[in-house]
Design an enzyme around this catalytic site. Structure first.
Site, PDB file in Angstrom:
ATOM      1  N   GLN A 237       0.895  -1.163   0.000  1.00 15.29           N
ATOM      2  CA  GLN A 237       0.000   0.000   0.000  1.00 15.29           C
ATOM      3  C   GLN A 237       0.926   1.204   0.000  1.00 15.29           C
ATOM      4  OE1 GLN A 237      -3.225   0.930  -0.347  1.00 15.29           O
ATOM      5  NE2 GLN A 237      -2.470   3.015  -0.089  1.00 15.29           N
TER       6      GLN A 237
ATOM      7  N   GLN B 232       0.224   4.552  -1.293  1.00 14.89           N
ATOM      8  CA  GLN B 232      -0.310   5.891  -1.049  1.00 14.89           C
ATOM      9  C   GLN B 232      -0.400   6.106   0.455  1.00 14.89           C
ATOM     10  OE1 GLN B 232      -4.348   6.795  -2.315  1.00 14.89           O
ATOM     11  NE2 GLN B 232      -3.836   8.900  -2.772  1.00 14.89           N
TER      12      GLN B 232
ATOM     13  N   GLY C 149     -10.700   0.514  -0.625  1.00 18.60           N
ATOM     14  CA  GLY C 149     -10.202   0.254  -1.963  1.00 18.60           C
ATOM     15  C   GLY C 149      -9.026   1.163  -2.245  1.00 18.60           C
ATOM     16  N   MET C 150      -8.180   0.737  -3.170  1.00 15.25           N
ATOM     17  CA  MET C 150      -7.046   1.552  -3.597  1.00 15.25           C
ATOM     18  C   MET C 150      -6.949   1.451  -5.105  1.00 15.25           C
ATOM     19  SD  MET C 150      -4.537   3.533  -2.848  1.00 15.25           S
ATOM     20  CE  MET C 150      -3.650   4.259  -4.218  1.00 15.25           C
ATOM     21  N   GLU C 151      -6.900   2.627  -5.741  1.00 15.88           N
ATOM     22  CA  GLU C 151      -7.054   2.733  -7.193  1.00 15.88           C
ATOM     23  C   GLU C 151      -5.809   2.373  -7.987  1.00 15.88           C
ATOM     24  OE1 GLU C 151      -6.980   5.156  -4.901  1.00 15.88           O
ATOM     25  OE2 GLU C 151      -6.104   7.003  -5.645  1.00 15.88           O
ATOM     26  N   ASN C 152      -5.064   1.352  -7.598  1.00 16.39           N
ATOM     27  CA  ASN C 152      -3.866   1.001  -8.345  1.00 16.39           C
ATOM     28  C   ASN C 152      -4.234   0.753  -9.808  1.00 16.39           C
ATOM     29  OD1 ASN C 152      -2.245   1.180  -6.008  1.00 16.39           O
ATOM     30  ND2 ASN C 152      -3.031  -0.816  -5.355  1.00 16.39           N
TER      31      ASN C 152
ATOM     32  N   HIS D 107     -16.017   4.039  -7.153  1.00 15.40           N
ATOM     33  CA  HIS D 107     -15.070   5.049  -6.683  1.00 15.40           C
ATOM     34  C   HIS D 107     -13.661   4.793  -7.244  1.00 15.40           C
ATOM     35  CE1 HIS D 107     -13.459   7.989  -3.735  1.00 15.40           C
ATOM     36  NE2 HIS D 107     -12.396   7.195  -3.784  1.00 15.40           N
ATOM     37  N   GLU D 108     -13.182   3.574  -7.065  1.00 11.57           N
ATOM     38  CA  GLU D 108     -11.811   3.293  -7.517  1.00 11.57           C
ATOM     39  C   GLU D 108     -11.714   3.384  -9.043  1.00 11.57           C
ATOM     40  OE1 GLU D 108     -10.046   3.624  -5.138  1.00 11.57           O
ATOM     41  OE2 GLU D 108     -11.391   3.062  -3.513  1.00 11.57           O
TER      42      GLU D 108
ATOM     43  N   HIS E 211     -11.260   6.931 -10.182  1.00  8.64           N
ATOM     44  CA  HIS E 211      -9.874   7.395 -10.070  1.00  8.64           C
ATOM     45  C   HIS E 211      -9.074   7.150 -11.355  1.00  8.64           C
ATOM     46  CE1 HIS E 211      -9.182   8.885  -6.038  1.00  8.64           C
ATOM     47  NE2 HIS E 211      -9.675   7.797  -5.446  1.00  8.64           N
TER      48      HIS E 211
ATOM     49  N   GLU F   6      -9.567  13.136  -4.491  1.00 10.30           N
ATOM     50  CA  GLU F   6     -10.698  12.476  -3.834  1.00 10.30           C
ATOM     51  C   GLU F   6     -12.033  13.201  -4.008  1.00 10.30           C
ATOM     52  OE1 GLU F   6     -10.459   9.511  -3.071  1.00 10.30           O
ATOM     53  OE2 GLU F   6      -8.292   9.251  -2.859  1.00 10.30           O
TER      54      GLU F   6
ATOM     55  N   ASP G 247      -1.036  10.365   6.826  1.00  9.36           N
ATOM     56  CA  ASP G 247      -1.842   9.254   7.350  1.00  9.36           C
ATOM     57  C   ASP G 247      -2.558   9.636   8.651  1.00  9.36           C
ATOM     58  OD1 ASP G 247      -1.412   7.331   5.352  1.00  9.36           O
ATOM     59  OD2 ASP G 247       0.518   6.769   6.206  1.00  9.36           O
TER      60      ASP G 247
ATOM     61  N   TYR H  19     -12.802  14.439   0.480  1.00  7.10           N
ATOM     62  CA  TYR H  19     -13.817  13.717  -0.287  1.00  7.10           C
ATOM     63  C   TYR H  19     -15.116  14.513  -0.344  1.00  7.10           C
ATOM     64  CZ  TYR H  19     -10.994   9.446   0.430  1.00  7.10           C
ATOM     65  OH  TYR H  19      -9.986   8.517   0.453  1.00  7.10           O
TER      66      TYR H  19
ATOM     67  N   ARG I  19      -9.140  -2.964   8.247  1.00  2.53           N
ATOM     68  CA  ARG I  19      -9.513  -1.756   7.505  1.00  2.53           C
ATOM     69  C   ARG I  19      -9.590  -0.582   8.479  1.00  2.53           C
ATOM     70  NH1 ARG I  19     -15.053  -1.055   3.881  1.00  2.53           N
ATOM     71  NH2 ARG I  19     -14.580   1.048   3.137  1.00  2.53           N
ATOM     72  N   MET I  20      -8.823   0.475   8.197  1.00  5.45           N
ATOM     73  CA  MET I  20      -8.713   1.571   9.160  1.00  5.45           C
ATOM     74  C   MET I  20     -10.026   2.307   9.379  1.00  5.45           C
ATOM     75  SD  MET I  20      -4.928   3.052   8.627  1.00  5.45           S
ATOM     76  CE  MET I  20      -5.041   3.460   6.896  1.00  5.45           C
TER      77      MET I  20
HETATM   78  N1  BES Z   1      -7.068   6.481  -2.645  1.00  8.00           N
HETATM   79  C1  BES Z   1      -8.000   6.130  -1.639  1.00  8.00           C
HETATM   80  C2  BES Z   1      -7.375   5.363  -0.508  1.00  8.00           C
HETATM   81  C3  BES Z   1      -6.234   6.085   0.165  1.00  8.00           C
HETATM   82  C4  BES Z   1      -6.301   7.428   0.448  1.00  8.00           C
HETATM   83  C5  BES Z   1      -5.117   5.381   0.523  1.00  8.00           C
HETATM   84  C6  BES Z   1      -5.231   8.061   1.068  1.00  8.00           C
HETATM   85  C7  BES Z   1      -4.057   6.014   1.135  1.00  8.00           C
HETATM   86  C8  BES Z   1      -4.112   7.360   1.408  1.00  8.00           C
HETATM   87  C9  BES Z   1      -9.178   5.327  -2.197  1.00  8.00           C
HETATM   88  O1  BES Z   1      -9.558   5.718  -3.467  1.00  8.00           O
HETATM   89  C10 BES Z   1     -10.378   5.575  -1.315  1.00  8.00           C
HETATM   90  O2  BES Z   1     -10.772   6.696  -1.206  1.00  8.00           O
HETATM   91  N2  BES Z   1     -10.919   4.528  -0.698  1.00  8.00           N
HETATM   92  C11 BES Z   1     -12.089   4.615   0.146  1.00  8.00           C
HETATM   93  C12 BES Z   1     -13.277   4.050  -0.586  1.00  8.00           C
HETATM   94  C13 BES Z   1     -14.396   4.913  -0.840  1.00  8.00           C
HETATM   95  C14 BES Z   1     -14.478   6.310  -0.479  1.00  8.00           C
HETATM   96  C15 BES Z   1     -15.559   4.341  -1.551  1.00  8.00           C
HETATM   97  C16 BES Z   1     -11.864   3.767   1.382  1.00  8.00           C
HETATM   98  O3  BES Z   1     -10.845   3.084   1.447  1.00  8.00           O
HETATM   99  O4  BES Z   1     -12.668   3.792   2.285  1.00  8.00           O
HETATM  100 ZN    ZN Z   2     -10.415   7.654  -3.509  1.00  4.04          ZN
END
Ligand code: BES
Ligand code: ZN
Length: 610
Positions: free
Chosen positions: A129, A131, A276-279, A302-303, A306, A325, A382, A390, A559-560
């Protein structure tokens, strides 16, 4: 020194790395990677070159043509946020350098799972991970989204494992001498090489791989879903994501051609720290989104979004994170509107609105992070991750849409993507483009208040939705002692319950909270958002009866989005004496099962509240 990003040692006066050839030897016994990186620069450079690293061992730096060593120094005093500056001295217009390095077992980007921590139980697993600023803990780089890279990668693994990457898979083949850091290990019996290439320039935070016992299923013409062998979710995932192709088409309608060819999905082990992560080419997803009620589709929307906003147009640094975001949240809802209907999209806007108001509470003593354009000098991204970029970002774009009308706004979005694709831009560039495209917009919308002001601007808006309004008003009635009836909740899915629970006050009457669960079985709801929202409420109001369920949840997911509220509710809730003890004990047991980034976030919650 001309810094360009508060989170990078990269120097604007130097050339940047623009291509990386990696050879990575995965050592699962020591949970380290031994690697070589051939770094090519955007232009020839003489003098010192600054690269980002974190917890990397640098064995040598050489001129790739002659293999002559190049002088380098690794700052012995790591910055707690940025890591360690690797400074290399280039004489004579070098345009590439070869670095031999190893990662540390504590690499902040990598989670290593031992066989018992996987679903198959036979083989280990590792995933990344990167980002926002963790790519530097895998290989030395200009770890700023301003410095886009192309790359090729050779991943050397035990032969019964396979690998996926945010890149095109070229082939799987036996290792060859001379291509890795050490021929003897590289070519040892039973090893295999998986070869990948990424020909499009991406910000380093989109570098990603996973390796383990991975299998896949076809979902659509450009989509497969990948998961661990014996993962309980593979079949369900294939069903949950059936509408992916329809979503890609909708994305293309809104934003123009899908530029990444494949859109594959990787479902990770439950410890994955994000939803999710938009790799690029291979989105990473938590298994918790597969609830069978369409909530997974929202995360995929969402992903996917991106792919345009974030991966094509990228924020220049985390100061402008809302450009990634906020736009993506807007686009996600436009996709959901078409695929799942307007009612669903309005409900998502409502959940976002409630979340935004909650963040204003969280940041009430430090309003800096309620701004869209932020100054993150000295700040760990972080630590301040929140829904503000968002949801306030979404609100800003929605406000512009209301001002100029949807047809013109759609036109504007298309032009914006076409103009800035494959670039990394800041908020000012966006504002300039907006003013140029919509002359006079600054007279109708206070752009300064939106991007540089704190709090929620007065012209932000709650969604107009009967369902949303009904749920919020039912939540208000809870305070007066009224529970929703079976009839009122008959059609409620996960998102309805999520919105309802998040609107209940954290000082609700405990017995009433318990009665709600007795009637609607929320603590064991199959939708994780509902389960966690309920358990967070229960822990906040001090219901110790639910501590066992909270413990079980904290032990089964990393999941954080769930760890943060649950740990926080334990240590700050009504029964905080017991809650703090429980939180510490659970964390000491579960810690190893969390990704390093999540470990850091939980540590900081426990630290602030003890
Ligand atoms: N790019 C983000 C995840 C992220 C942000 C990772 C900042 C590290 C640092 C990803 O696109 C995201 O926003 N995921 C959301 C999902 C959503 C809003 C539907 C998530 O993980 O909750
Ligand atoms: Zn996102």
């Amino acid at each position: 020194m001309a810094p360009i990003d508060p989170h990078s040692f990269s120097d604007a006066a130097h050339a940047f790395v623009s291509h990386v050839s990696l050879a990575l030897y995965f050592d699962f016994a020591t949970t380290t990677i031994d690697g070589t990186a051939l770094l090519s620069l955007s232009r020839p450079h003489t003098g010192s070159l600054s690269l980002d690293t974190r917890s990397l061992a640098i064995h040598s730096v050489a001129d790739p043509a002659t293999l002559d060593p190049l002088p380098f120094s690794l700052d012995s005093n790591p910055d707690p946020i940025k890591g360690q500056l690797l400074s290399v001295t280039l004489s004579d217009h070098h345009h590439s350098l070869l670095v031999r390095f190893s990662t540390h077992p504590s690499s902040s980007a990598l989670q290593w799972l031992s066989p018992p921590q996987t679903s198959g139980k036979r083989l280990p697993y590792v995933y990344t991970q990167c980002q926002p600023i963790h790519a530097r803990s895998i290989f030395p780089c200009n770890d700023t989204p301003t410095a886009r890279i192309r790359f090729s990668a050779l991943l050397n693994l035990p032969g019964h494992m396979s690998a996926v990457m945010s890149a095109a898979h070229v082939r799987r083949r036996p290792p060859a001498a001379g291509e890795g850091p050490d021929d003897e290990r590289w070519c040892a019996d039973g090893r295999v090489v998986e070869e990948f290439r990424m020909d499009q320039p991406i910000p380093p935070y989109l570098f990603a791989f996973a390796a383990g016992e991975i299998v896949s299923r076809e979902v659509g013409p450009r989509t497969r879903v990948y998961a661990e062998k014996e993962s309980p979710v593979l079949e369900a995932a294939a069903a949950e994501f059936a509408e992916t192709e329809a979503m890609i088409r909708q994305g293309e309608k809104l934003f123009g051609e899908y530029e990444w060819e494949r859109f594959d999905l990787l479902v990770l082990p439950p410890s994955f720290p994000y939803g999710g992560m938009e790799n690029p080419r291979m989105v990473f997803l938590t298994p918790t989104v597969i609830a069978g009620d369409g909530s997974g589709a929202q995360v995929v929307a969402h992903e996917l979004a991106h792919s345009w906003t974030g991966n094509l147009i990228t924020n220049a640094s985390n100061n402008d994170f809302w450009l990634n975001e906020g736009f993506t949240t807007y686009a996600e809802r436009r996709i959901v509107e078409v695929v799942q209907g307007e009612e669903r999209a309005a409900l998502n806007i409502g959940i976002g609105w409630s979340g935004l108001k909650e963040e204003m509470e969280r940041f009430k003593d430090n309003m800096e992070f309620t701004k869209l354009r932020t100054n993150q000098e000295g700040i760990d991204p972080d630590e301040i991750y929140s829904r503000v970029p968002y949801e306030k970002g979404f609100q800003f774009l929605w406000r512009i849409e209301r001002q100029i009308g949807r047809p013109d706004f759609d036109e504007f979005l298309k032009k914006y993507i076409a103009k800035f694709k494959f670039q990394s831009i800041n908020t000012q560039t966006f504002l300039d483009f907006l003013k140029e495209s919509v002359p006079g917009i600054e007279k109708d919308i206070d752009l300064g208040a939106w991007v540089d002001g704190t709090g929620i601007p007065a012209d932000a808006m709650e969604p107009v939705s009967a369902l949303y309004a009904k749920i919020v008003s039912l939540a208000k009635e809870f305070k007066l002692g009224r529970m929703p009836t079976e009839e009122e909740t008959a059609d409620w899915g996960g998102q309805e319950w999520e919105l309802y629970l998040e609107n209940l006050p954290k000082n609700s009457d405990p017995s009433q909270v318990q009665a709600l669960d007795a009637r609607y079985v929320l603590a064991e709801h199959m939708n994780w958002e509902v389960k966690v929202a309920f358990l967070t409420l229960a822990a906040s109001v001090g219901l110790r009866d639910y501590h066992a369920a909270v413990e079980k949840t904290l032990n089964s997911v990393g999941r954080m989005k769930y760890l943060r509220p649950l740990y926080t509710a334990l240590v700050t809730g009504k029964s905080k004496d017991e809650g703090q003890m429980l939180a510490k004990r659970v964390f000491s047991e579960a810690r190893d099962s969390y990704h390093p980034i999540a470990q850091g976030v939980v540590e900081s919650i426990l630290c602030k509240n003890s």
